[in-house]
Design a protein around this motif. Structure first.
Motif, PDB file in Angstrom:
ATOM      1  N   HIS A  99       0.805  -1.222   0.000  1.00  0.00           N
ATOM      2  CA  HIS A  99       0.000   0.000   0.000  1.00  0.00           C
ATOM      3  C   HIS A  99       0.838   1.273   0.000  1.00  0.00           C
ATOM      4  O   HIS A  99       0.419   2.303   0.530  1.00  0.00           O
ATOM      5  CB  HIS A  99      -0.966  -0.012   1.180  1.00  0.00           C
ATOM      6  N   ASP A 100       2.032   1.183  -0.559  1.00  0.00           N
ATOM      7  CA  ASP A 100       2.879   2.364  -0.789  1.00  0.00           C
ATOM      8  C   ASP A 100       3.299   3.093   0.481  1.00  0.00           C
ATOM      9  O   ASP A 100       3.666   4.274   0.414  1.00  0.00           O
ATOM     10  CB  ASP A 100       2.182   3.348  -1.736  1.00  0.00           C
ATOM     11  N   ARG A 101       3.291   2.419   1.612  1.00  0.00           N
ATOM     12  CA  ARG A 101       3.740   3.071   2.845  1.00  0.00           C
ATOM     13  C   ARG A 101       5.255   2.869   2.987  1.00  0.00           C
ATOM     14  O   ARG A 101       5.753   2.296   3.941  1.00  0.00           O
ATOM     15  CB  ARG A 101       3.000   2.494   4.044  1.00  0.00           C
ATOM     16  N   THR A 102       5.969   3.380   1.992  1.00  0.00           N
ATOM     17  CA  THR A 102       7.417   3.160   1.945  1.00  0.00           C
ATOM     18  C   THR A 102       8.159   3.900   3.046  1.00  0.00           C
ATOM     19  O   THR A 102       9.310   3.563   3.341  1.00  0.00           O
ATOM     20  CB  THR A 102       7.974   3.585   0.573  1.00  0.00           C
ATOM     21  N   VAL A 130      16.093  -9.947  -0.911  1.00  0.00           N
ATOM     22  CA  VAL A 130      15.450 -10.975  -1.736  1.00  0.00           C
ATOM     23  C   VAL A 130      14.809 -10.277  -2.931  1.00  0.00           C
ATOM     24  O   VAL A 130      13.973  -9.393  -2.770  1.00  0.00           O
ATOM     25  CB  VAL A 130      14.393 -11.752  -0.933  1.00  0.00           C
ATOM     26  N   PRO A 131      15.192 -10.636  -4.161  1.00  0.00           N
ATOM     27  CA  PRO A 131      14.718  -9.894  -5.332  1.00  0.00           C
ATOM     28  C   PRO A 131      13.299 -10.285  -5.745  1.00  0.00           C
ATOM     29  O   PRO A 131      12.832 -11.387  -5.451  1.00  0.00           O
ATOM     30  CB  PRO A 131      15.716 -10.288  -6.422  1.00  0.00           C
ATOM     31  N   LEU A 132      12.632  -9.367  -6.436  1.00  0.00           N
ATOM     32  CA  LEU A 132      11.352  -9.641  -7.075  1.00  0.00           C
ATOM     33  C   LEU A 132      11.579  -9.950  -8.545  1.00  0.00           C
ATOM     34  O   LEU A 132      12.527  -9.441  -9.144  1.00  0.00           O
ATOM     35  CB  LEU A 132      10.428  -8.420  -6.976  1.00  0.00           C
ATOM     36  N   HIS A 133      10.711 -10.767  -9.126  1.00  0.00           N
ATOM     37  CA  HIS A 133      10.737 -10.940 -10.571  1.00  0.00           C
ATOM     38  C   HIS A 133      10.399  -9.601 -11.221  1.00  0.00           C
ATOM     39  O   HIS A 133       9.584  -8.832 -10.692  1.00  0.00           O
ATOM     40  CB  HIS A 133       9.727 -12.004 -10.993  1.00  0.00           C
ATOM     41  N   TYR A 134      11.007  -9.297 -12.343  1.00  0.00           N
ATOM     42  CA  TYR A 134      10.855  -7.969 -12.935  1.00  0.00           C
ATOM     43  C   TYR A 134       9.404  -7.632 -13.264  1.00  0.00           C
ATOM     44  O   TYR A 134       8.997  -6.454 -13.187  1.00  0.00           O
ATOM     45  CB  TYR A 134      11.737  -7.824 -14.181  1.00  0.00           C
ATOM     46  N   THR A 135       8.589  -8.630 -13.583  1.00  0.00           N
ATOM     47  CA  THR A 135       7.181  -8.346 -13.892  1.00  0.00           C
ATOM     48  C   THR A 135       6.427  -7.886 -12.650  1.00  0.00           C
ATOM     49  O   THR A 135       5.585  -6.990 -12.722  1.00  0.00           O
ATOM     50  CB  THR A 135       6.491  -9.581 -14.485  1.00  0.00           C
ATOM     51  N   ARG A 136       6.742  -8.501 -11.505  1.00  0.00           N
ATOM     52  CA  ARG A 136       6.094  -8.086 -10.260  1.00  0.00           C
ATOM     53  C   ARG A 136       6.631  -6.740  -9.793  1.00  0.00           C
ATOM     54  O   ARG A 136       5.900  -5.934  -9.217  1.00  0.00           O
ATOM     55  CB  ARG A 136       6.296  -9.152  -9.185  1.00  0.00           C
ATOM     56  N   LEU A 137       7.906  -6.492 -10.052  1.00  0.00           N
ATOM     57  CA  LEU A 137       8.486  -5.205  -9.686  1.00  0.00           C
ATOM     58  C   LEU A 137       7.842  -4.076 -10.487  1.00  0.00           C
ATOM     59  O   LEU A 137       7.559  -2.998  -9.953  1.00  0.00           O
ATOM     60  CB  LEU A 137       9.996  -5.226  -9.929  1.00  0.00           C
ATOM     61  N   LEU A 138       7.591  -4.307 -11.765  1.00  0.00           N
ATOM     62  CA  LEU A 138       6.917  -3.296 -12.583  1.00  0.00           C
ATOM     63  C   LEU A 138       5.522  -3.011 -12.062  1.00  0.00           C
ATOM     64  O   LEU A 138       5.058  -1.861 -12.060  1.00  0.00           O
ATOM     65  CB  LEU A 138       6.858  -3.762 -14.040  1.00  0.00           C
ATOM     66  N   LYS A 139       4.842  -4.054 -11.604  1.00  0.00           N
ATOM     67  CA  LYS A 139       3.479  -3.896 -11.110  1.00  0.00           C
ATOM     68  C   LYS A 139       3.450  -3.187  -9.760  1.00  0.00           C
ATOM     69  O   LYS A 139       2.634  -2.290  -9.540  1.00  0.00           O
ATOM     70  CB  LYS A 139       2.809  -5.268 -11.001  1.00  0.00           C
ATOM     71  N   ARG A 140       4.353  -3.581  -8.859  1.00  0.00           N
ATOM     72  CA  ARG A 140       4.360  -3.021  -7.506  1.00  0.00           C
ATOM     73  C   ARG A 140       5.118  -1.698  -7.432  1.00  0.00           C
ATOM     74  O   ARG A 140       4.898  -0.891  -6.545  1.00  0.00           O
ATOM     75  CB  ARG A 140       4.962  -4.033  -6.534  1.00  0.00           C
ATOM     76  N   ARG A 141       6.095  -1.520  -8.322  1.00  0.00           N
ATOM     77  CA  ARG A 141       6.903  -0.305  -8.445  1.00  0.00           C
ATOM     78  C   ARG A 141       8.063  -0.216  -7.463  1.00  0.00           C
ATOM     79  O   ARG A 141       8.919   0.635  -7.604  1.00  0.00           O
ATOM     80  CB  ARG A 141       6.050   0.977  -8.350  1.00  0.00           C
ATOM     81  N   TYR A 142       8.096  -1.053  -6.482  1.00  0.00           N
ATOM     82  CA  TYR A 142       9.236  -1.077  -5.563  1.00  0.00           C
ATOM     83  C   TYR A 142       9.331  -2.464  -4.919  1.00  0.00           C
ATOM     84  O   TYR A 142       8.352  -3.198  -4.838  1.00  0.00           O
ATOM     85  CB  TYR A 142       9.115  -0.002  -4.477  1.00  0.00           C
ATOM     86  N   ASN A 143      10.548  -2.794  -4.506  1.00  0.00           N
ATOM     87  CA  ASN A 143      10.802  -4.037  -3.794  1.00  0.00           C
ATOM     88  C   ASN A 143      10.977  -3.701  -2.324  1.00  0.00           C
ATOM     89  O   ASN A 143      11.937  -3.016  -1.936  1.00  0.00           O
ATOM     90  CB  ASN A 143      12.064  -4.715  -4.342  1.00  0.00           C
ATOM     91  N   GLN A 144      10.061  -4.155  -1.483  1.00  0.00           N
ATOM     92  CA  GLN A 144      10.102  -3.810  -0.065  1.00  0.00           C
ATOM     93  C   GLN A 144      11.387  -4.295   0.602  1.00  0.00           C
ATOM     94  O   GLN A 144      11.924  -3.616   1.489  1.00  0.00           O
ATOM     95  CB  GLN A 144       8.870  -4.362   0.664  1.00  0.00           C
ATOM     96  N   SER A 145      11.919  -5.431   0.167  1.00  0.00           N
ATOM     97  CA  SER A 145      13.159  -5.944   0.745  1.00  0.00           C
ATOM     98  C   SER A 145      14.346  -5.059   0.380  1.00  0.00           C
ATOM     99  O   SER A 145      15.267  -4.873   1.182  1.00  0.00           O
ATOM    100  CB  SER A 145      13.406  -7.378   0.267  1.00  0.00           C
ATOM    101  N   ALA A 146      14.327  -4.502  -0.819  1.00  0.00           N
ATOM    102  CA  ALA A 146      15.399  -3.587  -1.234  1.00  0.00           C
ATOM    103  C   ALA A 146      15.359  -2.299  -0.420  1.00  0.00           C
ATOM    104  O   ALA A 146      16.417  -1.743  -0.070  1.00  0.00           O
ATOM    105  CB  ALA A 146      15.277  -3.284  -2.724  1.00  0.00           C
TER     106      ALA A 146
END
Length: 240
Positions: A99-102, A130-146
Motif C-alpha cells: 500500500h505504498d507506505r514506503t 530478496v529480489p522480485l521478478h521484474y514483472t512483479r516489480l513493474l506492477k508493484r513499483r518497488y521491492n520492499q526488501s530492497a
C-alpha cells in the motif's frame, strides 16, 4: 534543512503509522502502538532464531533448538527476526509491502538492526535483498526488501548489492500456496548473476517475513553456488 523540516512538520505533522495519532517526533509509531509489537526478545536458538520455551533469556547463549541439534549442516549461519508475525505486525508489513507506505522502511529497518546484533557482531560484508521478478516489480513499483536493505545499509555502513542475485522465474505469491506447494513454487527461482560479488563474502539476506522459510532457503541455495564465506538472514517478522 531543519527550518524547512520544522515548517513541513507543522503543516503536515508526522502521524503514527498504525493508529494515525499525531506524533511529536518521526519515529513512526506512538508509544501505545510500539507496546503492541511482540518483539522476539526472549530466549532463542543460537542458529535459527526459533524461540525456546521455558528458558530464561539471560541464560540461552549458544543453546540450540531440537531441529538445529538434529541437522548439523545448515545453509544459514544465523537467522534472526525482529518480532512475531501477528495481527499487529501483519498490518504494518502489508501496508509497507502493498500500500505504498514506503516511509515505514526506516522504522522497520531499525527493528531488524536491533534483532540482528548477533549477525553484525559476527561480521557482514554485503547485504542482499530478496529480489522480485521484474514483472512483479513493474506492477508493484518497488521491492520492499530492497528498501529495507537500503535503510539497513544507512544504519550499518554495509553495502547493498542489488544486482548480484535476480529472481529469474515468475512464481505465484507464496501466500497463495500450501506448505508443500511453497517449495515447488520457488524451486530454482533465483539466479546469481554476478557470483564474483559474493565469493568469499559474508552475505546477509534481507526479507520482510519468514514463514516456512522456503523463499529464503531457495535464495540462499543460489547464493551458495557463488561460494560465499557465510550466509545469514534477517526479517522483520517470523510466523510460528
Amino acid at each position: 534543512m531543519s527550518f524547512f523540516t520544522d515548517i513541513i512538520n507543522f503543516i503536515l505533522p508526522p502521524r503514527c503509522a498504525f493508529c494515525g495519532k499525531v506524533l511529536d517526533n518521526d519515529k513512526g509509531l506512538c508509544d501505545s502502538c510500539v507496546s503492541q509489537i511482540e518483539f522476539l526478545n526472549g530466549a532463542i536458538c543460537y542458529h535459527c532464531g526459533q524461540p525456546l520455551e521455558n528458558v530464561p533469556a539471560d541464560n540461552c547463549r549458544n543453546l540450540l533448538c531440537g531441529s538445529c541439534l538434529k541437522h548439523q549442516r545448515r545453509i544459514f549461519r544465523f537467522s534472526r527476526s525482529a518480532c512475531f508475525y501477528d495481527d499487529f505486525s501483519k498490518h504494518l508489513i502489508l501496508n509497507f509491502k502493498f500500500h505504498d507506505r514506503t516511509e515505514l522502511a526506516s522504522l522497520l529497518a531499525k527493528m531488524i538492526y536491533v534483532a540482528g546484533k548477533d549477525i553484525f557482531a559476527a561480521g557482514v560484508d554485503v547485504i542482499i535483498p530478496v529480489p522480485l521478478h521484474y514483472t512483479r516489480l513493474l506492477k508493484r513499483r518497488y521491492n520492499q526488501s530492497a528498501l529495507l536493505a537500503k535503510e539497513l545499509s544507512r544504519l550499518t555502513g554495509i553495502p547493498v548489492d542489488y544486482d548480484a542475485v535476480v529472481k529469474s522465474k515468475m512464481t505465484r505469491p507464496q501466500v497463495e500456496c500450501s506448505g508443500a506447494e511453497r517449495l515447488k513454487n520457488v524451486k530454482g527461482a533465483f539466479t546469481v548473476r554476478k557470483p564474483e560479488h559474493l565469493q568469499g563474502k559474508r552475505v546477509l539476506v534481507v526479507d520482510d517475513v519468514l514463514t516456512t522459510g522456503t523463499t529464503l532457503r531457495e535464495c540462499a541455495l543460489a547464493i551458495r553456488k557463488a561460494k560465499p564465506k557465510s550466509i545469514d538472514n534477517l526479517t522483520i517478522a517470523r510466523a510460528f
